[in-house]
Write a protein that holds these residues in place. Sequence first.
Motif, PDB file in Angstrom:
ATOM      1  N   ASP A 158      51.434  -1.342 -23.857  1.00  0.00           N
ATOM      2  CA  ASP A 158      50.557  -1.563 -25.017  1.00  0.00           C
ATOM      3  C   ASP A 158      51.197  -2.479 -26.056  1.00  0.00           C
ATOM      4  O   ASP A 158      50.646  -2.696 -27.122  1.00  0.00           O
ATOM      5  N   ILE A 159      52.396  -3.005 -25.785  1.00  0.00           N
ATOM      6  CA  ILE A 159      53.131  -3.763 -26.802  1.00  0.00           C
ATOM      7  C   ILE A 159      53.383  -5.201 -26.350  1.00  0.00           C
ATOM      8  O   ILE A 159      53.797  -5.439 -25.223  1.00  0.00           O
ATOM      9  N   ASP A 160      53.115  -6.163 -27.280  1.00  0.00           N
ATOM     10  CA  ASP A 160      53.323  -7.577 -26.957  1.00  0.00           C
ATOM     11  C   ASP A 160      54.648  -8.112 -27.497  1.00  0.00           C
ATOM     12  O   ASP A 160      55.228  -9.028 -26.932  1.00  0.00           O
ATOM     13  N   VAL A 161      55.051  -7.551 -28.626  1.00  0.00           N
ATOM     14  CA  VAL A 161      56.224  -8.079 -29.329  1.00  0.00           C
ATOM     15  C   VAL A 161      57.153  -6.925 -29.670  1.00  0.00           C
ATOM     16  O   VAL A 161      56.688  -5.898 -30.181  1.00  0.00           O
ATOM     17  N   TYR A 163      53.773 -16.550 -39.465  1.00  0.00           N
ATOM     18  CA  TYR A 163      54.137 -17.734 -38.668  1.00  0.00           C
ATOM     19  C   TYR A 163      54.469 -17.336 -37.233  1.00  0.00           C
ATOM     20  O   TYR A 163      54.079 -18.016 -36.274  1.00  0.00           O
ATOM     21  N   PHE A 164      55.131 -16.200 -37.063  1.00  0.00           N
ATOM     22  CA  PHE A 164      55.484 -15.779 -35.702  1.00  0.00           C
ATOM     23  C   PHE A 164      54.225 -15.462 -34.889  1.00  0.00           C
ATOM     24  O   PHE A 164      54.102 -15.838 -33.723  1.00  0.00           O
ATOM     25  N   VAL A 165      53.291 -14.798 -35.535  1.00  0.00           N
ATOM     26  CA  VAL A 165      52.044 -14.475 -34.843  1.00  0.00           C
ATOM     27  C   VAL A 165      51.307 -15.753 -34.456  1.00  0.00           C
ATOM     28  O   VAL A 165      50.782 -15.886 -33.342  1.00  0.00           O
ATOM     29  N   GLN A 166      51.301 -16.747 -35.374  1.00  0.00           N
ATOM     30  CA  GLN A 166      50.672 -18.035 -35.052  1.00  0.00           C
ATOM     31  C   GLN A 166      51.363 -18.707 -33.869  1.00  0.00           C
ATOM     32  O   GLN A 166      50.710 -19.277 -32.993  1.00  0.00           O
TER      33      GLN A 166
END
Lengths: 333, 333, 333, 333
Positions: A63-66, A292-295
């Motif tokens: 369930d985790i991307d990062v 910015y990291f999400v972008q």
Amino acid sequence: MIKIGVIGYGYWGPNIVRNFNRLKSAKVVAVSDSNSKALSRVNEIYPAIKVTANADELITSADIDVVAIVTPVSTHFELAKKALQNGKHIFVEKPFTRTSAQAEELIELADKKKLLIMVDHTFLFTGAVRKIKQLIDDNVLGSLYYYDSMRINLGLIQHDVNVIWDLAPHDLSIMDYLIKDKPVAIGASGKGHVNNREDIAYITVQFSNNIIAHFNVNWLSPVKIRMTLIGGEKKMLVWNDLSADEKIRIYDKGIEVGNREGVYDMLVSYRTGDMWAPKVDQLEALQMETEYFVQCIQSGDSPFNDGQAGLRIVKMLEACDKSLKKKGELVSL
Amino acid sequence: MIKIGVIGYGYWGPNIVRNFNRLKSAKVVAVSDSNSKALSRVNEIYPAIKVTANADELITSADIDVVAIVTPVSTHFELAKKALQNGKHIFVEKPFTRTSAQAEELIELADKKKLLIMVDHTFLFTGAVRKIKQLIDDNVLGSLYYYDSMRINLGLIQHDVNVIWDLAPHDLSIMDYLIKDKPVAIGASGKGHVNNREDIAYITVQFSNNIIAHFNVNWLSPVKIRMTLIGGEKKMLVWNDLSADEKIRIYDKGIEVGNREGVYDMLVSYRTGDMWAPKVDQLEALQMETEYFVQCIQSGDSPFNDGQAGLRIVKMLEACDKSLKKKGELVSL
Amino acid sequence: MIKIGVIGYGYWGPNIVRNFNRLKSAKVVAVSDSNSKALSRVNEIYPAIKVTANADELITSADIDVVAIVTPVSTHFELAKKALQNGKHIFVEKPFTRTSAQAEELIELADKKKLLIMVDHTFLFTGAVRKIKQLIDDNVLGSLYYYDSMRINLGLIQHDVNVIWDLAPHDLSIMDYLIKDKPVAIGASGKGHVNNREDIAYITVQFSNNIIAHFNVNWLSPVKIRMTLIGGEKKMLVWNDLSADEKIRIYDKGIEVGNREGVYDMLVSYRTGDMWAPKVDQLEALQMETEYFVQCIQSGDSPFNDGQAGLRIVKMLEACDKSLKKKGELVSL
Amino acid sequence: MIKIGVIGYGYWGPNIVRNFNRLKSAKVVAVSDSNSKALSRVNEIYPAIKVTANADELITSADIDVVAIVTPVSTHFELAKKALQNGKHIFVEKPFTRTSAQAEELIELADKKKLLIMVDHTFLFTGAVRKIKQLIDDNVLGSLYYYDSMRINLGLIQHDVNVIWDLAPHDLSIMDYLIKDKPVAIGASGKGHVNNREDIAYITVQFSNNIIAHFNVNWLSPVKIRMTLIGGEKKMLVWNDLSADEKIRIYDKGIEVGNREGVYDMLVSYRTGDMWAPKVDQLEALQMETEYFVQCIQSGDSPFNDGQAGLRIVKMLEACDKSLKKKGELVSL
């Protein structure tokens, strides 16, 4: 919606959770910490976030991307490697790793897995550093002469690292970001008064050109100073990070070197003009960084504070350690 | 009445003349300078003082007891030697000489001739340095940890010496005066932007014990800072020489190191208490220094800022030059 | 467990809720606000607290012991009166009421009902004010000469009150707390540039003895200054509330008045000695204040910042308004 | 060559003599003082200047064109009148006279005799005030809102005048020079702690338009502050006269008042932009002023700091005295 797991909820972790959590396209879904009190604090404020004492649960969760790693530096490599192996992007507290070899291994692994690494060099996202970056890039300062930084305080003495590994990553990463030229050698000297680790240290960085950089880091100062001077051919700048309203001051001061006809001596004259304090954006740096990291994750672009940036800082820290052992001798980078 | 001849009436000479001249038991009888304009200025203010373009006249005059040498450092040795040979006590501008061999020769000559040497380390006579000396001698600060000094400005770039020889003699002589322990090694790094001589430099001084000293000297700073931090086991001190009223601040701050039973880690805790700014005597330093030299001549006692003190500073400056050439490597003293 | 209802969740309300809520023997059970967004914010952070747009629900609730009124001053009286009539202790934002008649009516009502009033003069609970109080009470300053305060900023211009009603309650309540003597008259002058209400004002307070007090309040200043000078016969004090570490400085400075024999003129000499900055407790003021109120309720003792204290400040504010209309003429208190 | 006689060689007289004397087209030919020690000091430094204990000698000397009166204010009128009657231009220390009637009589007499009066409002000739004048005249600040000045210190308590007559002439003359609009009324309150004369005072000046001015003068402050805030519609300015390098700071800060459609309340928003510290000329003010006076005499033009300017300040000082007696009530000018 990008789902984030945060490992470590000590001093800095709460800021990481708060900032990732207020983004529109991300949310923190789990936090792990070995300290049960820390997990209770998470529960109180964020009832929706899962907590666990076991970081592995989080790293292996589908369930985790990062995975954000906000733990002591000695644990970064193992956690980061496992996270990458499990297909997670990683956001790692500074300094990136304990050795440059570790950093290189992580970079290679991320490349192979097509995952992103961001190293949390938070200061690069402050209004002050972004403004200075713009002034340098726009050539307002002219060709650079020196970068001189002081970060001293009656500080929290760390048990696992010396004052260089604790404080200098901030300033080295800022220098690395601001100055396009890359340093060629580094010297460091210091002294430890409380234990064997240096609590006071001085770092000098040599470039292949005109620039010299210097860093004064000190855990035993009665006064708190966070000041950086940047001298250029055209203008000079003082960044006082503790000033509430006028963090950056730009001085129209300098020296003009000419040649008098028929005279050996150079003619050196002084220029002192106006001072100017540009308005500095006061947004929270970590908010900009997390956004910015999400972008980056959405676009697939590597951030400028990526693993390579983290590696460059770790290499300088390693060189400092070497130079300390050689009593200040310059160590090539 | 002690009769004084002053060689050199440029930037600092007028202060030397004014201060020796207002003493009750001394007077300036002659001034020499190669610049006729300087001599006119002497004439205007002190019609009674003889002026000459020829320093030798003054050195060989039977009417003179003391020769004050207020010229560029490269000329000190020759002038001082001739003055001693002619039986004059000498008062020499800092730095004492260009080489330690020269300083040693002058000391030996003065000894043989039973003449006194005073090196003009003016700062040792300021109210601030005398107060700090007293605080250290009274063990108010406790065992010393570090001495960290910053002397930066948009400064008059010298054509004959680098920034270390220009600015560091002040701070090295203060350190030498305040700290009983003697330094064992010195490292220096720097860069020259205007000509080949360093206009920015950083010096680190190692002691055989716990102390570390550091000096930041810079001719290219947009802001003027003269600040010294002295950290001790019991108290810490900040000396801001540019503060009008509160030059010295003593902080009841520090770290306390204990051992927790059965625990590996040391227990480090922080102590932050009151700050205290003692009143500092505002008498002109040079007035005290000139008066003291006259007293020494009358009593025959050697001053504490004698040739040996001057030599210790020159040795450190020489070591800095050596370290600069070796790119910051430590040089034993 | 003392149960608290809070009316008003705008700028200051969140601090009130947070501080009452972390006390062991109290909890906030309900919050009302006419703004539904404010209530959502309460819900997010404190899911357990009931929210309502209707203050009356809260005032009449049998489950509530204390009503905290954190709304604009024009609404204080009506809400406070209703709360007292419903048997609730009240905690009221400063300034207490819009008129002294209202304050007197509330005090009388609370007396009759045996209920407590606390007026939120938060500054009285800061470490700085408590330290100054102690210094004055211990006669460190000696007999007082003057109290001179400056509170200026580019401030949030209020639509319902002038700058005096907005900023001066802080300083008037601090003066009222620190100085035992009571003021006898007040004069105020000012000017409004944005609307008819004064955005800049100067207040002078006269006492029956040697003391004079003065307040400079300004919403249109480019710089933020919060500084108070307190002069005494024995010592003088500067309180800089914006200083991080040395908020209070005590100067051993003053004048000594003697009489020369046979001479008309007094002999006035100056004393300038050390400066001393005592450590100031950094606990959040509102935490101490809310805890103190709960203790008062438990013990039945009236707090020192009770309705009478609130009334004294309102009387001074009323006198300021009168003086403003009379163009600065002194108004008796 | 304009020949100048100087009456009074106490605190300020030496500066007057030194500055007039270094002009090319003027020289000081005589100095009078009742104190013989003062005259000896003149002799020592300026053997060519005649000295006398009798001011009349100087006033009636045919060899003198200008009489500079540098004595206590109570003696100004008589000396100035006699000098004008003897055909001398006069340079008078501030404040011009003890009463406005005296000032008016001197102005009339000078007019009749076609002689010039300059009142020594030295501050008008400082680089800082000239720069501010230019900024205001160029409309950089926009329409003015307020002028707020603080001049406090542990000051030399005068035996013949109160703190207003001692310190406020500086600030009133600067305000008079900078602000074209003329004040309409003045209020003052204060207190004397050492003798009956006020050692602390607060002055408010009202204009017929938007401007308000305020002056805080204090002889009993432990800290020295010389700060003036000038707020305008477009920019705001802080003048810190004790700052070495950045005496004037101009802030691009202010409020913008608009009107929301269909809404009663005005829309007030805040603008905070850059800060800018223009270079300020560091020439000695008195050098410029004395040079300007000599030019005025040569050209026959009246200086801007003439008797009328002196009279305007004396009228304000008189009004302050009246207001002090009326306990702060506004007094029309």
